[in-house]
Design a protein around this motif. Structure first.
Motif, mmCIF file in Angstrom:
data_model
loop_
_atom_site.group_PDB
_atom_site.id
_atom_site.type_symbol
_atom_site.label_atom_id
_atom_site.label_comp_id
_atom_site.label_asym_id
_atom_site.label_seq_id
_atom_site.Cartn_x
_atom_site.Cartn_y
_atom_site.Cartn_z
ATOM 1 N N VAL A 82 0.827 -1.204 0.000
ATOM 2 C CA VAL A 82 0.000 0.000 0.000
ATOM 3 C C VAL A 82 0.865 1.259 0.000
ATOM 4 O O VAL A 82 0.545 2.249 -0.651
ATOM 5 C CB VAL A 82 -0.940 -0.006 1.229
ATOM 6 C CG1 VAL A 82 -1.723 1.290 1.346
ATOM 7 C CG2 VAL A 82 -1.864 -1.207 1.186
ATOM 8 N N GLU A 83 1.968 1.201 0.730
ATOM 9 C CA GLU A 83 2.831 2.370 0.905
ATOM 10 C C GLU A 83 4.240 1.874 1.204
ATOM 11 O O GLU A 83 4.412 0.850 1.879
ATOM 12 C CB GLU A 83 2.291 3.194 2.082
ATOM 13 C CG GLU A 83 3.005 4.465 2.380
ATOM 14 C CD GLU A 83 2.363 5.182 3.572
ATOM 15 O OE1 GLU A 83 3.127 5.745 4.368
ATOM 16 O OE2 GLU A 83 1.123 5.143 3.709
ATOM 17 N N TYR A 84 5.250 2.616 0.724
ATOM 18 C CA TYR A 84 6.631 2.197 0.943
ATOM 19 C C TYR A 84 7.529 3.418 0.872
ATOM 20 O O TYR A 84 7.426 4.211 -0.069
ATOM 21 C CB TYR A 84 7.022 1.170 -0.125
ATOM 22 C CG TYR A 84 8.429 0.613 -0.020
ATOM 23 C CD1 TYR A 84 8.977 0.262 1.204
ATOM 24 C CD2 TYR A 84 9.189 0.414 -1.151
ATOM 25 C CE1 TYR A 84 10.253 -0.270 1.293
ATOM 26 C CE2 TYR A 84 10.464 -0.127 -1.078
ATOM 27 C CZ TYR A 84 10.987 -0.460 0.143
ATOM 28 O OH TYR A 84 12.254 -0.988 0.225
ATOM 29 N N GLY A 85 8.391 3.573 1.852
ATOM 30 C CA GLY A 85 9.329 4.688 1.849
ATOM 31 C C GLY A 85 10.600 4.342 2.593
ATOM 32 O O GLY A 85 10.589 3.526 3.517
ATOM 33 N N VAL A 86 11.704 4.947 2.161
ATOM 34 C CA VAL A 86 12.998 4.731 2.800
ATOM 35 C C VAL A 86 13.780 6.041 2.781
ATOM 36 O O VAL A 86 13.451 6.966 2.043
ATOM 37 C CB VAL A 86 13.840 3.643 2.078
ATOM 38 C CG1 VAL A 86 13.075 2.349 1.923
ATOM 39 C CG2 VAL A 86 14.354 4.128 0.733
ATOM 40 N N LYS A 87 14.841 6.069 3.553
ATOM 41 C CA LYS A 87 15.863 7.112 3.462
ATOM 42 C C LYS A 87 17.167 6.376 3.213
ATOM 43 O O LYS A 87 17.479 5.392 3.887
ATOM 44 C CB LYS A 87 15.934 7.917 4.757
ATOM 45 C CG LYS A 87 16.944 9.040 4.677
ATOM 46 C CD LYS A 87 16.896 9.909 5.924
ATOM 47 C CE LYS A 87 17.698 11.154 5.734
ATOM 48 N NZ LYS A 87 19.053 11.127 6.133
ATOM 49 N N PHE A 88 17.922 6.843 2.229
ATOM 50 C CA PHE A 88 19.197 6.203 1.896
ATOM 51 C C PHE A 88 20.269 6.707 2.850
ATOM 52 O O PHE A 88 20.406 7.910 3.059
ATOM 53 C CB PHE A 88 19.571 6.509 0.444
ATOM 54 C CG PHE A 88 18.532 6.060 -0.537
ATOM 55 C CD1 PHE A 88 18.411 4.728 -0.878
ATOM 56 C CD2 PHE A 88 17.645 6.966 -1.092
ATOM 57 C CE1 PHE A 88 17.430 4.298 -1.760
ATOM 58 C CE2 PHE A 88 16.664 6.546 -1.983
ATOM 59 C CZ PHE A 88 16.560 5.217 -2.318
ATOM 60 N N SER A 89 21.032 5.783 3.451
ATOM 61 C CA SER A 89 22.029 6.174 4.440
ATOM 62 C C SER A 89 23.457 5.843 4.027
ATOM 63 O O SER A 89 24.396 6.431 4.549
ATOM 64 C CB SER A 89 21.717 5.530 5.790
ATOM 65 O OG SER A 89 21.597 4.126 5.664
#
Length: 142
Positions: A82-89
């Motif tokens: 339904v929803e997907y998010g990340v922050k690249f580290s």
């Protein structure tokens, strides 16, 4: 295909089994062709090093997709996402050898919502570094 995961069978704290995904330079070339992202830092070592990178790096969206794959394989239906998010580290560094790199991904259900939805927190690592932070996926279960 995975067995159907039912909302009633999942609790906060349910762990998704860790998966390890290999990444070779050929995978990056294929991804570049599919995505249209031919930035040379993803295939040319000389260019990657000239801009301060340790070597060729995987596309961020490739890394994100591999982490998301853990969830879609677990639930057995990519349409359940339904929803997907990340922050690249950190980047996934991919050497030009027979080994390449690996992305290891694990997950845990951190919240149950109404409408048979759960929030899965993901952890993705490569080369000893955490490559994604605040990686969360919302999936609708059967």
């Amino acid at each position: 295909m995975a067995a159907t995961i039912r909302y009633t069978d999942v609790e906060v704290g349910t762990e998704l089994p860790e998966q390890v995904y290999p990444v070779r330079r050929l995978d990056l070339v294929r991804y570049a062709g599919a995505s249209g992202d031919f930035n040379p830092i993803h295939w040319n070592e000389r260019v990657a090093k000239s801009v301060g990178l340790p070597n060729v790096i995987a596309h961020g969206m490739f890394t994100m997709a591999e982490a998301g794959r853990l969830v879609t394989d677990w639930v057995g239906d990519p349409g359940a996402l339904v929803e997907y998010g990340v922050k690249f580290s950190a980047p996934v560094v991919v050497p030009d050898d027979d080994e390449g790199a690996e992305i290891s991904v694990s997950g845990v259900v951190k919240e149950k919502r109404d409408d048979n939805q759960v929030v899965v927190a993901l952890t993705a690592r490569s080369g000893g570094a955490k490559v994604l932070v605040r990686a969360n996926a919302v999936v609708r279960l059967a």
